[in-house]
Write a protein that holds these residues in place. Structure first.
Motif, PDB file in Angstrom:
ATOM      1  N   UNK A  78     -89.551 -26.482 -83.759  1.00 13.72           N
ATOM      2  CA  UNK A  78     -91.260 -26.913 -83.680  1.00 13.72           C
ATOM      3  C   UNK A  78     -91.085 -28.896 -83.093  1.00 13.72           C
ATOM      4  N   UNK A  79     -89.941 -29.505 -82.507  1.00 14.85           N
ATOM      5  CA  UNK A  79     -90.038 -30.525 -81.899  1.00 14.85           C
ATOM      6  C   UNK A  79     -90.966 -30.484 -80.723  1.00 14.85           C
ATOM      7  N   UNK A  80     -91.569 -30.928 -79.773  1.00 12.26           N
ATOM      8  CA  UNK A  80     -91.959 -31.308 -78.897  1.00 12.26           C
ATOM      9  C   UNK A  80     -91.002 -31.404 -77.352  1.00 12.26           C
ATOM     10  N   UNK A  81     -91.720 -31.575 -76.793  1.00 13.66           N
ATOM     11  CA  UNK A  81     -90.647 -31.731 -75.053  1.00 13.66           C
ATOM     12  C   UNK A  81     -90.098 -32.853 -75.202  1.00 13.66           C
ATOM     13  N   UNK A  82     -90.684 -33.468 -75.234  1.00 18.65           N
ATOM     14  CA  UNK A  82     -89.903 -35.071 -75.034  1.00 18.65           C
ATOM     15  C   UNK A  82     -89.593 -35.501 -76.031  1.00 18.65           C
ATOM     16  N   UNK A  83     -89.406 -35.133 -76.696  1.00 17.98           N
ATOM     17  CA  UNK A  83     -88.397 -35.741 -78.340  1.00 17.98           C
ATOM     18  C   UNK A  83     -87.523 -34.451 -77.971  1.00 17.98           C
ATOM     19  N   UNK A  84     -88.051 -33.232 -77.737  1.00 19.56           N
ATOM     20  CA  UNK A  84     -86.875 -32.195 -77.633  1.00 19.56           C
ATOM     21  C   UNK A  84     -86.275 -32.593 -76.366  1.00 19.56           C
ATOM     22  N   UNK A  85     -86.113 -33.330 -75.468  1.00 21.17           N
ATOM     23  CA  UNK A  85     -85.915 -34.276 -74.078  1.00 21.17           C
ATOM     24  C   UNK A  85     -84.570 -35.253 -74.749  1.00 21.17           C
ATOM     25  N   UNK A  86     -85.104 -36.207 -75.570  1.00 26.02           N
ATOM     26  CA  UNK A  86     -84.039 -36.973 -76.522  1.00 26.02           C
ATOM     27  C   UNK A  86     -83.354 -36.696 -76.636  1.00 26.02           C
ATOM     28  N   UNK A  87     -83.467 -36.412 -78.617  1.00 25.47           N
ATOM     29  CA  UNK A  87     -82.492 -35.544 -78.990  1.00 25.47           C
ATOM     30  C   UNK A  87     -81.251 -34.960 -78.019  1.00 25.47           C
ATOM     31  N   UNK A  88     -81.811 -34.334 -77.264  1.00 24.71           N
ATOM     32  CA  UNK A  88     -80.892 -33.575 -75.715  1.00 24.71           C
ATOM     33  C   UNK A  88     -79.859 -34.705 -75.057  1.00 24.71           C
ATOM     34  N   UNK A  89     -80.742 -35.254 -74.688  1.00 23.76           N
ATOM     35  CA  UNK A  89     -80.187 -36.494 -74.041  1.00 23.76           C
ATOM     36  C   UNK A  89     -78.929 -37.050 -74.806  1.00 23.76           C
ATOM     37  N   UNK A  90     -79.397 -37.517 -76.231  1.00 21.07           N
ATOM     38  CA  UNK A  90     -78.608 -38.500 -77.490  1.00 21.07           C
ATOM     39  C   UNK A  90     -77.536 -37.139 -77.796  1.00 21.07           C
ATOM     40  N   UNK A  91     -77.540 -35.909 -78.475  1.00 20.46           N
ATOM     41  CA  UNK A  91     -76.567 -35.623 -78.296  1.00 20.46           C
ATOM     42  C   UNK A  91     -75.203 -35.026 -77.632  1.00 20.46           C
ATOM     43  N   UNK A  92     -75.681 -34.896 -76.034  1.00 19.94           N
ATOM     44  CA  UNK A  92     -74.623 -34.053 -75.342  1.00 19.94           C
ATOM     45  C   UNK A  92     -73.983 -35.330 -74.137  1.00 19.94           C
ATOM     46  N   UNK A  93     -74.689 -35.868 -73.629  1.00 16.96           N
ATOM     47  CA  UNK A  93     -74.983 -36.982 -72.874  1.00 16.96           C
ATOM     48  C   UNK A  93     -72.931 -37.189 -72.522  1.00 16.96           C
ATOM     49  N   UNK A  94     -72.582 -37.199 -73.264  1.00 20.35           N
ATOM     50  CA  UNK A  94     -71.165 -37.934 -73.913  1.00 20.35           C
ATOM     51  C   UNK A  94     -70.299 -37.280 -73.571  1.00 20.35           C
ATOM     52  N   UNK A  95     -70.835 -35.903 -74.081  1.00 20.13           N
ATOM     53  CA  UNK A  95     -69.619 -34.847 -73.668  1.00 20.13           C
ATOM     54  C   UNK A  95     -70.144 -33.510 -72.700  1.00 20.13           C
ATOM     55  N   UNK A  96     -71.706 -34.062 -72.393  1.00 19.06           N
ATOM     56  CA  UNK A  96     -71.549 -33.226 -71.200  1.00 19.06           C
ATOM     57  C   UNK A  96     -70.373 -34.210 -70.104  1.00 19.06           C
ATOM     58  N   UNK A  97     -70.598 -35.541 -69.660  1.00 14.22           N
ATOM     59  CA  UNK A  97     -69.709 -36.238 -69.041  1.00 14.22           C
ATOM     60  C   UNK A  97     -67.895 -36.105 -69.037  1.00 14.22           C
TER      61      UNK A  97
END
Length: 160
Positions: A78-97
């Motif tokens: 139920x999170x909006x797109x913009x906030x979901x993007x922020x969550x994904x960036x915070x959650x995955x950036x280091x791991x993916x990199x």
């Protein structure tokens, strides 16, 4: 009644940073990365792109699919797109990199792998091996991030 001596119950406490939790977080992240990585390598190889362009395409697609899979679950919560993007960036950036550095380094460093072609066992074996190396190297990184309430821990509150 005074509730100050009652323990607070937080239903969204971050997960405990066990090796199992770290491995699960890494597998989740690796799923999106692998989809993008394999797709980028296949497209680049099939299209005859340069090795550099193929690697760049693979990295871009790995981030797109990695973030996309995380966002899918967060959006379902139920999170909006913009906030979901922020969550994904915070959650995955280091791991993916970390995964992308490792898996592309392996594929590039295996002699002939980038030029082997889609029908070659060397192409597919190096790609599969690169993902295993990425998992092994990234799991301790994710454990460290989770223990600090970062990385996958940011997404934990959206899991049902």
């Amino acid at each position: 009644m005074d509730h100050s001596d009652q323990p607070a119950t937080d239903h969204h406490a971050p997960p405990t940073a066990t090796w199992t939790v770290a491995a699960q977080a890494t597998l989740h992240c690796l799923t999106g990365c692998a989809i993008g990585e394999v797709l980028g390598m296949v497209i680049g190889t099939a299209a005859g792109l340069s090795n550099f362009t193929t690697v760049v395409l693979s990295v871009v697609l790995a981030f797109v699919f990695g973030y996309g899979l995380t966002m899918r679950g967060v959006l379902r919560a139920g999170v909006g797109f913009r906030d979901a993007l922020k969550v994904a960036l915070a959650a995955d950036t280091v791991s993916i990199a970390v995964m992308e550095v490792m898996d592309n380094a392996v594929v590039v460093l295996v002699p002939g792998a980038m030029d082997a072609g889609l029908t070659s066992w060397l192409f597919w074996a190096s790609l599969a091996g690169s993902l295993v190396v990425a998992f092994v190297v990234t799991t301790p990184v994710n454990k460290w991030l989770i223990s600090r309430g970062k990385g996958h821990a940011v997404v934990h509150q959206y899991h049902h």
